[in-house]
Scaffold this motif. Structure first.
Motif, PDB file in Angstrom:
ATOM      1  N   ASN A 287      -1.755  -5.019  -4.887  1.00  0.00           N
ATOM      2  CA  ASN A 287      -0.307  -4.946  -4.711  1.00  0.00           C
ATOM      3  C   ASN A 287       0.045  -3.697  -3.910  1.00  0.00           C
ATOM      4  N   GLY A 288       1.250  -3.677  -3.368  1.00  0.00           N
ATOM      5  CA  GLY A 288       1.686  -2.493  -2.653  1.00  0.00           C
ATOM      6  C   GLY A 288       3.192  -2.460  -2.471  1.00  0.00           C
ATOM      7  N   ALA A 289       3.703  -1.254  -2.254  1.00  0.00           N
ATOM      8  CA  ALA A 289       5.117  -1.051  -1.954  1.00  0.00           C
ATOM      9  C   ALA A 289       5.214   0.010  -0.876  1.00  0.00           C
ATOM     10  N   ARG A 290       6.051  -0.218   0.130  1.00  0.00           N
ATOM     11  CA  ARG A 290       6.190   0.745   1.227  1.00  0.00           C
ATOM     12  C   ARG A 290       6.872   2.028   0.783  1.00  0.00           C
ATOM     13  N   ILE A 291       7.955   1.921   0.008  1.00  0.00           N
ATOM     14  CA  ILE A 291       8.669   3.105  -0.466  1.00  0.00           C
ATOM     15  C   ILE A 291       8.958   2.932  -1.952  1.00  0.00           C
ATOM     16  N   VAL A 292       8.580   3.916  -2.760  1.00  0.00           N
ATOM     17  CA  VAL A 292       8.823   3.901  -4.201  1.00  0.00           C
ATOM     18  C   VAL A 292       9.531   5.200  -4.582  1.00  0.00           C
ATOM     19  N   LEU A 293      10.057   5.247  -5.793  1.00  0.00           N
ATOM     20  CA  LEU A 293      10.606   6.483  -6.341  1.00  0.00           C
ATOM     21  C   LEU A 293       9.619   7.029  -7.363  1.00  0.00           C
ATOM     22  N   THR A 294       9.236   8.297  -7.211  1.00  0.00           N
ATOM     23  CA  THR A 294       8.207   8.860  -8.077  1.00  0.00           C
ATOM     24  C   THR A 294       8.671   8.978  -9.521  1.00  0.00           C
ATOM     25  N   GLY A 295       9.958   8.916  -9.782  1.00  0.00           N
ATOM     26  CA  GLY A 295      10.452   8.915 -11.150  1.00  0.00           C
ATOM     27  C   GLY A 295      10.423   7.537 -11.766  1.00  0.00           C
ATOM     28  N   GLY A 296       9.987   6.566 -10.993  1.00  0.00           N
ATOM     29  CA  GLY A 296       9.912   5.190 -11.479  1.00  0.00           C
ATOM     30  C   GLY A 296       8.579   4.898 -12.122  1.00  0.00           C
ATOM     31  N   ARG A 297       8.268   3.653 -12.228  1.00  0.00           N
ATOM     32  CA  ARG A 297       7.006   3.206 -12.820  1.00  0.00           C
ATOM     33  C   ARG A 297       5.966   3.181 -11.715  1.00  0.00           C
ATOM     34  N   LEU A 298       4.955   4.041 -11.791  1.00  0.00           N
ATOM     35  CA  LEU A 298       3.916   4.110 -10.773  1.00  0.00           C
ATOM     36  C   LEU A 298       2.590   3.670 -11.383  1.00  0.00           C
ATOM     37  N   SER A 299       2.108   2.537 -10.948  1.00  0.00           N
ATOM     38  CA  SER A 299       0.864   1.982 -11.472  1.00  0.00           C
ATOM     39  C   SER A 299      -0.330   2.743 -10.925  1.00  0.00           C
ATOM     40  N   ALA A 300      -1.373   2.846 -11.734  1.00  0.00           N
ATOM     41  CA  ALA A 300      -2.618   3.477 -11.303  1.00  0.00           C
ATOM     42  C   ALA A 300      -3.275   2.622 -10.223  1.00  0.00           C
ATOM     43  N   ALA A 301      -4.148   3.225  -9.439  1.00  0.00           N
ATOM     44  CA  ALA A 301      -4.774   2.543  -8.309  1.00  0.00           C
ATOM     45  C   ALA A 301      -5.486   1.258  -8.704  1.00  0.00           C
ATOM     46  N   ASN A 302      -6.056   1.211  -9.911  1.00  0.00           N
ATOM     47  CA  ASN A 302      -6.810   0.018 -10.337  1.00  0.00           C
ATOM     48  C   ASN A 302      -6.009  -0.893 -11.273  1.00  0.00           C
ATOM     49  N   ALA A 303      -4.731  -0.610 -11.488  1.00  0.00           N
ATOM     50  CA  ALA A 303      -3.908  -1.424 -12.403  1.00  0.00           C
ATOM     51  C   ALA A 303      -3.334  -2.628 -11.671  1.00  0.00           C
ATOM     52  N   ASN A 304      -3.588  -3.796 -12.195  1.00  0.00           N
ATOM     53  CA  ASN A 304      -3.015  -5.011 -11.605  1.00  0.00           C
ATOM     54  C   ASN A 304      -1.891  -5.489 -12.525  1.00  0.00           C
ATOM     55  N   ASP A 305      -0.833  -4.663 -12.624  1.00  0.00           N
ATOM     56  CA  ASP A 305       0.235  -4.946 -13.574  1.00  0.00           C
ATOM     57  C   ASP A 305       1.570  -5.294 -12.921  1.00  0.00           C
ATOM     58  N   ASP A 306       1.644  -5.316 -11.607  1.00  0.00           N
ATOM     59  CA  ASP A 306       2.872  -5.673 -10.877  1.00  0.00           C
ATOM     60  C   ASP A 306       4.060  -4.818 -11.306  1.00  0.00           C
ATOM     61  N   ASN A 307       3.821  -3.563 -11.680  1.00  0.00           N
ATOM     62  CA  ASN A 307       4.878  -2.734 -12.243  1.00  0.00           C
ATOM     63  C   ASN A 307       5.458  -1.689 -11.304  1.00  0.00           C
ATOM     64  N   THR A 308       4.937  -1.507 -10.125  1.00  0.00           N
ATOM     65  CA  THR A 308       5.530  -0.541  -9.211  1.00  0.00           C
ATOM     66  C   THR A 308       6.433  -1.291  -8.250  1.00  0.00           C
ATOM     67  N   GLN A 309       7.709  -0.966  -8.300  1.00  0.00           N
ATOM     68  CA  GLN A 309       8.720  -1.644  -7.481  1.00  0.00           C
ATOM     69  C   GLN A 309       9.366  -0.641  -6.533  1.00  0.00           C
ATOM     70  N   GLY A 310       9.922  -1.130  -5.454  1.00  0.00           N
ATOM     71  CA  GLY A 310      10.606  -0.263  -4.504  1.00  0.00           C
ATOM     72  C   GLY A 310      11.120  -1.076  -3.340  1.00  0.00           C
ATOM     73  N   LEU A 311      10.955  -0.541  -2.135  1.00  0.00           N
ATOM     74  CA  LEU A 311      11.349  -1.225  -0.903  1.00  0.00           C
ATOM     75  C   LEU A 311      10.094  -1.704  -0.184  1.00  0.00           C
ATOM     76  N   GLY A 312      10.094  -2.941   0.266  1.00  0.00           N
ATOM     77  CA  GLY A 312       8.946  -3.490   0.982  1.00  0.00           C
ATOM     78  C   GLY A 312       7.774  -3.759   0.061  1.00  0.00           C
TER      79      GLY A 312
END
Length: 132
Positions: free
Chosen positions: A21-46
């Motif tokens: 998974n990936g996101a172009r722009i995220v907010l660091t105060g948000g939910r940031l998934s670890a590099a190996n986490a496949n949890d679909d939990n990092t949201q943002g723009l793109g």
């Protein structure tokens, strides 16, 4: 625990890659998934699920299913709430759009005009520091 970092300041992060998974722009105060986490939990723009976020390559079928442009910070429910209708056919719920988004960059501005200022392609600033 929700996993959302409520005490962190909201600062932008770019090209957040985690699992497939990936996101172009995220907010660091948000939910940031670890590099190996496949949890679909990092949201943002793109956003894009089921891709190779390090190369930007997604299969033709996953491009039409799992891409979504804007999603709010959230623990990923099923379906994921996204802003507007610009998303694939995957497990998404269309939600309200909270505004227009634009990215402004500057080599020497130290502030940004406040509310009520009419923006244009260029914004005149008084530089305090010269970085380049």
């Amino acid at each position: 625990s929700s996993g959302i970092n409520a005490e962190w300041p909201l600062r932008p992060g770019f090209n957040w890659a985690y699992s497939n998974n990936g996101a172009r722009i995220v907010l660091t105060g948000g939910r940031l998934s670890a590099a190996n986490a496949n949890d679909d939990n990092t949201q943002g723009l793109g956003n894009h699920f089921l891709c190779n976020p390090l190369t930007g390559v997604a299969s033709a079928s996953s491009k039409t299913v799992w891409a979504h442009e804007i999603a709010n910070i959230q623990d990923s429910p099923n379906p994921t709430l996204v802003q507007g209708t610009d998303h694939g056919t995957g497990s998404y719920t269309s939600g309200p759009v909270y505004g227009n988004y634009a990215i402004y960059v500057s080599e020497d501005a130290t502030s940004f005009p406040g509310p009520g200022y009419k923006l244009d392609i260029e914004v005149e600033v008084v530089p305090k520091y010269k970085f380049f």
